[in-house]
Write an enzyme that holds these catalytic residues in place. Structure first.
Site, PDB file in Angstrom:
ATOM      1  N   ASN A 115      -1.501  -8.898 -23.400  1.00  6.00           N
ATOM      2  CA  ASN A 115      -2.955  -8.842 -23.233  1.00  6.00           C
ATOM      3  C   ASN A 115      -3.631  -8.759 -24.587  1.00  6.00           C
ATOM      4  O   ASN A 115      -3.109  -8.164 -25.526  1.00  6.00           O
ATOM      5  CB  ASN A 115      -3.343  -7.668 -22.326  1.00  6.00           C
ATOM      6  CG  ASN A 115      -3.639  -6.390 -23.100  1.00  6.00           C
ATOM      7  OD1 ASN A 115      -4.751  -6.182 -23.604  1.00  6.00           O
ATOM      8  ND2 ASN A 115      -2.632  -5.531 -23.230  1.00  6.00           N
ATOM      9  N   PHE A 119     -10.704  -4.127 -25.529  1.00 10.92           N
ATOM     10  CA  PHE A 119     -11.583  -3.021 -25.088  1.00 10.92           C
ATOM     11  C   PHE A 119     -12.829  -3.534 -24.363  1.00 10.92           C
ATOM     12  O   PHE A 119     -13.953  -3.107 -24.645  1.00 10.92           O
ATOM     13  CB  PHE A 119     -12.019  -2.144 -26.270  1.00 10.92           C
ATOM     14  CG  PHE A 119     -10.949  -1.306 -26.903  1.00 10.92           C
ATOM     15  CD1 PHE A 119      -9.691  -1.181 -26.338  1.00 10.92           C
ATOM     16  CD2 PHE A 119     -11.208  -0.619 -28.076  1.00 10.92           C
ATOM     17  CE1 PHE A 119      -8.705  -0.399 -26.927  1.00 10.92           C
ATOM     18  CE2 PHE A 119     -10.241   0.167 -28.685  1.00 10.92           C
ATOM     19  CZ  PHE A 119      -8.983   0.268 -28.120  1.00 10.92           C
ATOM     20  N   SER A 186      -4.374   0.174 -30.266  1.00  9.44           N
ATOM     21  CA  SER A 186      -4.469  -1.135 -29.621  1.00  9.44           C
ATOM     22  C   SER A 186      -4.410  -2.229 -30.679  1.00  9.44           C
ATOM     23  O   SER A 186      -5.097  -2.149 -31.697  1.00  9.44           O
ATOM     24  CB  SER A 186      -5.777  -1.249 -28.842  1.00  9.44           C
ATOM     25  OG  SER A 186      -6.023  -2.606 -28.545  1.00  9.44           O
ATOM     26  N   ASN A 188      -5.596  -5.128 -30.343  1.00  7.22           N
ATOM     27  CA  ASN A 188      -6.593  -6.152 -30.038  1.00  7.22           C
ATOM     28  C   ASN A 188      -7.996  -5.892 -30.571  1.00  7.22           C
ATOM     29  O   ASN A 188      -8.911  -6.649 -30.291  1.00  7.22           O
ATOM     30  CB  ASN A 188      -6.657  -6.374 -28.522  1.00  7.22           C
ATOM     31  CG  ASN A 188      -5.290  -6.768 -27.990  1.00  7.22           C
ATOM     32  OD1 ASN A 188      -4.643  -7.640 -28.559  1.00  7.22           O
ATOM     33  ND2 ASN A 188      -4.843  -6.103 -26.942  1.00  7.22           N
ATOM     34  N   THR A 189      -8.176  -4.805 -31.305  1.00  5.06           N
ATOM     35  CA  THR A 189      -9.436  -4.563 -31.998  1.00  5.06           C
ATOM     36  C   THR A 189      -9.116  -4.662 -33.483  1.00  5.06           C
ATOM     37  O   THR A 189      -8.268  -3.904 -33.973  1.00  5.06           O
ATOM     38  CB  THR A 189     -10.003  -3.175 -31.626  1.00  5.06           C
ATOM     39  OG1 THR A 189     -10.326  -3.173 -30.239  1.00  5.06           O
ATOM     40  CG2 THR A 189     -11.251  -2.836 -32.431  1.00  5.06           C
ATOM     41  N   LYS A 224      -2.656   8.512 -28.997  1.00  6.37           N
ATOM     42  CA  LYS A 224      -1.809   7.420 -28.482  1.00  6.37           C
ATOM     43  C   LYS A 224      -1.389   6.521 -29.639  1.00  6.37           C
ATOM     44  O   LYS A 224      -2.235   6.015 -30.376  1.00  6.37           O
ATOM     45  CB  LYS A 224      -2.555   6.606 -27.426  1.00  6.37           C
ATOM     46  CG  LYS A 224      -1.679   5.549 -26.766  1.00  6.37           C
ATOM     47  CD  LYS A 224      -2.256   5.073 -25.467  1.00  6.37           C
ATOM     48  CE  LYS A 224      -1.386   4.012 -24.817  1.00  6.37           C
ATOM     49  NZ  LYS A 224      -1.939   3.534 -23.555  1.00  6.37           N
ATOM     50  N   ASN A 253       1.715   2.573 -26.986  1.00  3.13           N
ATOM     51  CA  ASN A 253       0.842   1.459 -26.605  1.00  3.13           C
ATOM     52  C   ASN A 253       1.679   0.168 -26.578  1.00  3.13           C
ATOM     53  O   ASN A 253       2.905   0.222 -26.696  1.00  3.13           O
ATOM     54  CB  ASN A 253      -0.310   1.360 -27.628  1.00  3.13           C
ATOM     55  CG  ASN A 253      -1.594   0.872 -26.979  1.00  3.13           C
ATOM     56  OD1 ASN A 253      -1.568  -0.081 -26.190  1.00  3.13           O
ATOM     57  ND2 ASN A 253      -2.700   1.494 -27.303  1.00  3.13           N
TER      58      ASN A 253
HETATM   59  C1  LIG Z   1      -3.877  -5.450 -19.464  1.00  3.27           C
HETATM   60  C2  LIG Z   1      -3.636  -4.194 -20.247  1.00  3.27           C
HETATM   61  C3  LIG Z   1      -4.710  -3.498 -20.755  1.00  3.27           C
HETATM   62  C4  LIG Z   1      -4.499  -2.324 -21.485  1.00  3.27           C
HETATM   63  N1  LIG Z   1      -5.567  -1.637 -21.964  1.00  3.27           N
HETATM   64  C5  LIG Z   1      -5.372  -0.474 -22.625  1.00  3.27           C
HETATM   65  C6  LIG Z   1      -6.478   0.277 -23.081  1.00  3.27           C
HETATM   66  O1  LIG Z   1      -7.641  -0.061 -22.880  1.00  3.27           O
HETATM   67  N2  LIG Z   1      -6.207   1.438 -23.763  1.00  3.27           N
HETATM   68  C7  LIG Z   1      -4.936   1.881 -24.005  1.00  3.27           C
HETATM   69  O2  LIG Z   1      -4.756   2.945 -24.603  1.00  3.27           O
HETATM   70  N3  LIG Z   1      -3.872   1.190 -23.549  1.00  3.27           N
HETATM   71  C8  LIG Z   1      -4.070   0.033 -22.882  1.00  3.27           C
HETATM   72  N4  LIG Z   1      -2.989  -0.665 -22.423  1.00  3.27           N
HETATM   73  C9  LIG Z   1      -1.618  -0.188 -22.736  1.00  3.27           C
HETATM   74  C10 LIG Z   1      -1.011   0.623 -21.605  1.00  3.27           C
HETATM   75  O3  LIG Z   1      -1.766   1.780 -21.341  1.00  3.27           O
HETATM   76  C11 LIG Z   1       0.437   1.026 -21.962  1.00  3.27           C
HETATM   77  O4  LIG Z   1       0.419   1.883 -23.064  1.00  3.27           O
HETATM   78  C12 LIG Z   1       1.321  -0.179 -22.282  1.00  3.27           C
HETATM   79  O5  LIG Z   1       1.008  -1.277 -21.457  1.00  3.27           O
HETATM   80  C13 LIG Z   1       2.814   0.127 -22.165  1.00  3.27           C
HETATM   81  O6  LIG Z   1       3.141   0.530 -20.856  1.00  3.27           O
HETATM   82  P1  LIG Z   1       3.737  -0.478 -19.731  1.00  3.27           P
HETATM   83  O7  LIG Z   1       4.897  -1.202 -20.344  1.00  3.27           O
HETATM   84  O8  LIG Z   1       4.072   0.400 -18.576  1.00  3.27           O
HETATM   85  O9  LIG Z   1       2.623  -1.429 -19.400  1.00  3.27           O
HETATM   86  C14 LIG Z   1      -3.174  -1.854 -21.701  1.00  3.27           C
HETATM   87  C15 LIG Z   1      -2.093  -2.553 -21.159  1.00  3.27           C
HETATM   88  C16 LIG Z   1      -2.302  -3.717 -20.443  1.00  3.27           C
HETATM   89  C17 LIG Z   1      -1.120  -4.460 -19.869  1.00  3.27           C
END
Ligand SMILES: Cc1cc2nc3c(=O)[nH]c(=O)nc-3n(C[C@H](O)[C@H](O)[C@H](O)COP(=O)(O)O)c2cc1C
Length: 346
Positions: A115, A119, A186, A188-189, A224, A253
């Site tokens: 992704n 934000f 993140s 992406n910022t 985080k 993350n």
């Molecule tokens: C589509 C998407 C959007 C996410 N948005 C955020 C976010 O806004 N803030 C954040 O701290 N982590 C965000 N994450 C990261 C997740 O909270 C998590 O840390 C990460 O995906 C690893 O866990 P997983 O393998 O179970 O997905 C996002 C993940 C995905 C897939």
């Protein structure tokens, strides 16, 4: 049924569209009274699952990770799937659209997602309005879920002024969430992850802690972190936590690594989550736990797709776990599967 019928159907549509459709569907099912049915299918209550951490009592150690309910629109409905805690956000002070679409990609062969949402969110005030209308804080109403507030900065805010953005979100959410998560990880910022460096991170966390201590009753603050930090940077994190005395870490993350990925979509820019992240996220948890001598609690997240994956994170030093991609690929049954495994194990 999820993996044989629902997932193949959902996976045949655009990932972001289906995310919004799923929200509407879950809301609809709740409106017609399915909330208690979901609870009876997915939720487990057992004293063996309860965890007391940073002054909060978690009904069970399985949470929903940030990014799924960015705008605090669905946390109450989602709680009926058996989560012990749900993290809303990341929210930023002002609303922002996020990156251009498409920005969400499935990597089916790898059980992963990339992704680069950036934000996208309606701004902290909008989230606060929803939380006010539908309070879950301190188990007030739902009696079964804790709410975390994941906070970040707007894309247009330069890093030198980022502290201010985090303060705005912290103050606005203070009365409405049970714990805070400072998201500096993140990918992406632009330049956000530079805030993980020792000096800016210490300043940011210390400022938030000072604010926190000025309150009648402080709230837990967690950091985080990215899985892409070096050992040296992780040692810095341990030192920063000791200095600022924040309450814990969420590891991790998404990653910018594409090691061992087969899917065509691996070329997409953004953060990778899901199965391929599992090993590295667990390594980070183990490193932090061992090198700090278990000095602070860790919430383990990254690639949990089975009960065994969750138990491995707990064994590596996590006190709680969170899911995102595993929830999409495996369905809500995964929450129950993990909780059952924890109950059985003790
Ligand atoms: C589509 C998407 C959007 C996410 N948005 C955020 C976010 O806004 N803030 C954040 O701290 N982590 C965000 N994450 C990261 C997740 O909270 C998590 O840390 C990460 O995906 C690893 O866990 P997983 O393998 O179970 O997905 C996002 C993940 C995905 C897939």
């Amino acid at each position: 049924m999820y993996k044989t019928i629902i997932r193949p159907l959902f996976f045949s549509f655009d990932p972001e569209k289906i995310h919004h459709f799923t929200f509407s569907l879950i809301r609809f099912f709740h409106k017609i009274g399915f909330g208690s049915i979901f609870q009876s299918i997915y939720k487990i209550e057992n004293p063996k699952l309860e965890r007391e951490l940073f002054g909060l009592k978690f009904p069970n150690p399985v949470g929903l990770a940030a990014g799924f309910d960015k705008n605090a629109k669905l946390y109450k409905e989602l709680s009926n799937f058996g989560f012990g805690f749900i993290e809303i956000g990341t929210v930023t002070p002002k609303p922002q659209p996020g990156n251009e679409k498409p920005r969400l990609f499935r990597l089916k062969e790898d059980s992963a997602i990339i992704n680069r949402m950036g934000f996208n969110n309606g701004g902290v005030e909008e989230a606060v309005e929803r939380l006010k209308k539908n309070p879950a804080t301190a188990l007030e109403k739902t009696k079964h879920v804790l709410i975390g507030g994941n906070i970040g900065k707007n894309k247009v805010t330069p890093n030198e002024e980022a502290v201010n953005d985090y303060i705005i979100c912290f103050e606005a959410l203070f009365d409405y969430v049970d714990y805070f998560v400072v998201n500096v990880s993140s990918p992406n910022t632009p330049n956000l992850r530079e805030l993980q460096e020792k000096k800016p991170l210490t300043d940011l966390l210390q400022t938030l802690q000072d604010r926190n201590h000025s309150k009648e009753k402080r709230k837990p603050i967690l950091l985080k972190i990215a899985p892409d930090l070096t050992d040296e940077q992780l040692l810095d994190i341990i030192e920063i936590i000791a200095t600022t005395k924040i309450d814990g870490v969420i590891a991790t993350n998404t990653t910018i690594s594409r090691e061992g990925i087969f899917s065509e979509n691996k070329k997409e820019m953004g953060g990778l989550s899901g199965k391929p992240l599992n090993k590295r996220a667990t390594e980070v948890i183990r490193f932090l736990s061992e090198k700090s001598n278990k000095a602070f609690p860790i919430i383990g997240v990254g690639g949990i797709h089975s009960a065994a994956d969750a138990l491995e994170k707990l064994d590596a030093g996590a006190s709680l776990v969170q899911l995102y991609t595993g929830f999409i690929y495996e369905g809500p049954g995964l929450i129950k599967e993990i909780n059952e495994a924890i109950v059985k194990r003790k």
